[in-house]
Write a protein that holds these residues in place. Structure first.
Motif, PDB file in Angstrom:
ATOM      1  N   MET A  25      32.116   1.910  -1.391  1.00  0.00           N
ATOM      2  CA  MET A  25      32.130   3.438  -0.756  1.00  0.00           C
ATOM      3  C   MET A  25      31.510   4.457  -1.659  1.00  0.00           C
ATOM      4  SD  MET A  25      35.983   3.084   0.949  1.00  0.00           S
ATOM      5  CE  MET A  25      36.343   2.196   2.150  1.00  0.00           C
ATOM      6  N   PRO A  26      31.957   4.486  -2.969  1.00  0.00           N
ATOM      7  CA  PRO A  26      31.376   5.374  -3.967  1.00  0.00           C
ATOM      8  C   PRO A  26      29.851   5.348  -4.047  1.00  0.00           C
ATOM      9  CG  PRO A  26      32.592   3.905  -5.278  1.00  0.00           C
ATOM     10  CD  PRO A  26      32.792   3.742  -3.529  1.00  0.00           C
ATOM     11  N   ILE A  27      29.273   3.946  -3.879  1.00  0.00           N
ATOM     12  CA  ILE A  27      27.982   3.914  -3.919  1.00  0.00           C
ATOM     13  C   ILE A  27      27.237   4.539  -2.777  1.00  0.00           C
ATOM     14  CG2 ILE A  27      26.067   2.159  -4.323  1.00  0.00           C
ATOM     15  CD1 ILE A  27      28.216   0.304  -5.477  1.00  0.00           C
ATOM     16  N   GLY A  28      27.839   4.095  -1.615  1.00  0.00           N
ATOM     17  CA  GLY A  28      27.144   4.596  -0.317  1.00  0.00           C
ATOM     18  C   GLY A  28      27.244   6.138  -0.345  1.00  0.00           C
ATOM     19  N   LEU A 136      33.051 -11.359   6.190  1.00  0.00           N
ATOM     20  CA  LEU A 136      32.333 -10.569   4.978  1.00  0.00           C
ATOM     21  C   LEU A 136      31.360  -9.370   5.284  1.00  0.00           C
ATOM     22  CD1 LEU A 136      31.339 -13.927   2.984  1.00  0.00           C
ATOM     23  CD2 LEU A 136      33.393 -12.390   2.678  1.00  0.00           C
ATOM     24  N   ALA A 137      30.624  -9.827   6.376  1.00  0.00           N
ATOM     25  CA  ALA A 137      29.414  -8.799   6.525  1.00  0.00           C
ATOM     26  C   ALA A 137      29.667  -7.510   7.377  1.00  0.00           C
ATOM     27  CB  ALA A 137      28.308  -9.790   7.080  1.00  0.00           C
ATOM     28  N   VAL A 138      30.285  -7.748   8.508  1.00  0.00           N
ATOM     29  CA  VAL A 138      30.423  -6.765   9.428  1.00  0.00           C
ATOM     30  C   VAL A 138      31.334  -5.516   8.971  1.00  0.00           C
ATOM     31  CG1 VAL A 138      31.367  -6.004  11.567  1.00  0.00           C
ATOM     32  CG2 VAL A 138      30.116  -8.435  11.324  1.00  0.00           C
ATOM     33  N   VAL A 143      30.837   0.026   6.388  1.00  0.00           N
ATOM     34  CA  VAL A 143      31.237   1.089   5.433  1.00  0.00           C
ATOM     35  C   VAL A 143      30.105   1.605   4.850  1.00  0.00           C
ATOM     36  CG1 VAL A 143      32.431   1.099   3.293  1.00  0.00           C
ATOM     37  CG2 VAL A 143      33.714  -0.073   5.035  1.00  0.00           C
ATOM     38  N   TRP A 144      29.106   0.648   4.630  1.00  0.00           N
ATOM     39  CA  TRP A 144      27.896   1.193   4.029  1.00  0.00           C
ATOM     40  C   TRP A 144      27.114   2.260   4.787  1.00  0.00           C
ATOM     41  CZ3 TRP A 144      25.457   1.712  -0.464  1.00  0.00           C
ATOM     42  CH2 TRP A 144      24.270   2.005  -0.313  1.00  0.00           C
ATOM     43  N   VAL A 145      27.061   2.038   6.040  1.00  0.00           N
ATOM     44  CA  VAL A 145      26.279   2.953   6.973  1.00  0.00           C
ATOM     45  C   VAL A 145      27.326   4.396   7.155  1.00  0.00           C
ATOM     46  CG1 VAL A 145      25.372   3.587   9.169  1.00  0.00           C
ATOM     47  CG2 VAL A 145      25.112   1.060   8.207  1.00  0.00           C
ATOM     48  N   LEU A 146      28.506   4.170   7.119  1.00  0.00           N
ATOM     49  CA  LEU A 146      29.306   5.504   7.077  1.00  0.00           C
ATOM     50  C   LEU A 146      29.391   6.101   5.939  1.00  0.00           C
ATOM     51  CD1 LEU A 146      32.096   4.095   9.600  1.00  0.00           C
ATOM     52  CD2 LEU A 146      30.403   5.629  10.232  1.00  0.00           C
TER      53      LEU A 146
END
Lengths: 233, 103
Positions: A25-28, A136-138, A143-146
């Motif tokens: 989350m912080p990375i995104g 694992l992936a979805v 979360v990465w996109v959002l």
């Protein structure tokens, strides 16, 4: 394994993935903020995270971003940063017995480092099923996109990631994952060779050749120590 | 919110390159038979790749990053992932403050 439903597999995998989802989350957010600072619109940031979905190459792209954007330079840089994915998909590719042909290729589209590392762990101490992989992936992908989009919208409110230390979240996740692959002295030799070659290449060559150099050095040492062991057996 | 055409092209180029690498290994193992040596090489890939990605940050960025990387690695032996990452992030922020910025 038939007694476990696909949904249960998906849920168990998503739970196993939760620490990584929180860590990304912080990375995104940082990525979104950096990209917005480079002049990308929030829609463009979300689109890149959704289509590319490879954090390392997205950060490198921000380093070399120009206006107007150069598709050739950015495409080549992504190829170079992500060339390690060839090795990752070759490694996990032999552990997809439970997947249909099309499902194998579809699952590789989401082969980000964290998802791949967790899939490798599952394959080494259980059975990697399509439902487990999706678990694992979805959620991780969403979360990465959002969070990228949120970072682009919030932008300057997040503060300097260097001061908050959030730029270190990405390497920290990788350090923990490396420790998870420790299997004794032979792993130590692989890690030492990889680190040495990566640092040396990083000092001598511009760009991201250091990742390919480190990976190659680690593999060569593994082959050599294997041959050495056989000779003494 | 608009999408610039050059930006869109660049994003698509990055996506195509990334997808090619992710499919690449799967295609590769269809044509290469996996013997004992190939297996050993494949097993070394996960730690070697991850190590290569973090090595410049961990060893040649600055003392704050090196110490924080070591702290994260030690924490990872005993603590769950999230706690270890938190230790890494907090310690790098504090060390940068104490040792002076290296960026």
């Amino acid at each position: 394994m038939q007694d476990r439903s696909a949904f249960q597999e998906f849920r168990a995998a998503a739970i196993a993935m939760t620490p990584l989802i929180v860590a990304v989350m912080p990375i995104g957010l940082v990525f979104g903020a950096v990209a917005a600072g480079k002049g990308l619109a929030p829609a463009e940031v979300a689109l890149m995270s959704a289509l590319v979905f490879a954090g390392g190459s997205q950060f490198v792209a921000m380093d070399i971003w120009t206006h107007p954007a150069s598709w050739a330079a950015l495409g080549f840089s992504a190829l170079l940063v992500n060339i390690r994915h060839v090795l990752m998909s070759a490694s996990i590719g032999g552990k997809l017995d439970a997947f249909s042909g099309p499902a194998r290729y579809a699952s590789m589209l989401l082969l980000a480092d964290e998802i791949w590392a967790m899939a490798e762990m599952r394959a080494s101490n259980g059975r990697l099923t399509p439902a487990w992989y999706a678990g694992l992936a979805v959620p991780f992908y969403c979360v990465w996109v959002l969070t990228s989009l949120a970072g682009a919208l919030l932008g300057a409110f997040l503060g300097d990631p260097k001061v908050t230390g959030l730029d270190f979240a990405f390497p920290a996740v990788f350090i923990v994952l490396v420790m998870g692959f420790w299997k004794g002295r032979e792993t130590g030799a692989v890690l030492a060779a990889s680190a040495f070659a990566a640092v040396l290449t990083h000092q001598l060559l511009p760009g991201v050749w250091y990742i390919a150099a480190g990976a190659a050095a680690g593999v060569v040492v593994a082959l050599f120590s294997g041959a050495h062991r056989e000779a003494h057996a | 919110m608009t999408v610039d055409l050059n930006t869109l092209l660049a994003i698509v180029a990055m996506a195509v390159a990334t997808i090619a690498t992710r499919i690449g290994g799967l295609v590769l193992i269809r044509y290469v038979t996996i013997g004992e040596n190939q297996k050993r090489a494949l097993e070394a890939i996960p730690p070697a790749v991850l190590m290569a990605v973090i090595a410049p940050t961990a060893f040649v960025t600055g003392p704050a990053e090196t110490i924080a990387a070591a702290a994260t690695a030690v924490a990872a032996m005993r603590l769950p992932l999230l706690a270890s990452v938190a230790i890494g992030v907090v310690s790098v922020a504090l060390l940068r403050l104490l040792l002076g910025a290296s960026w």
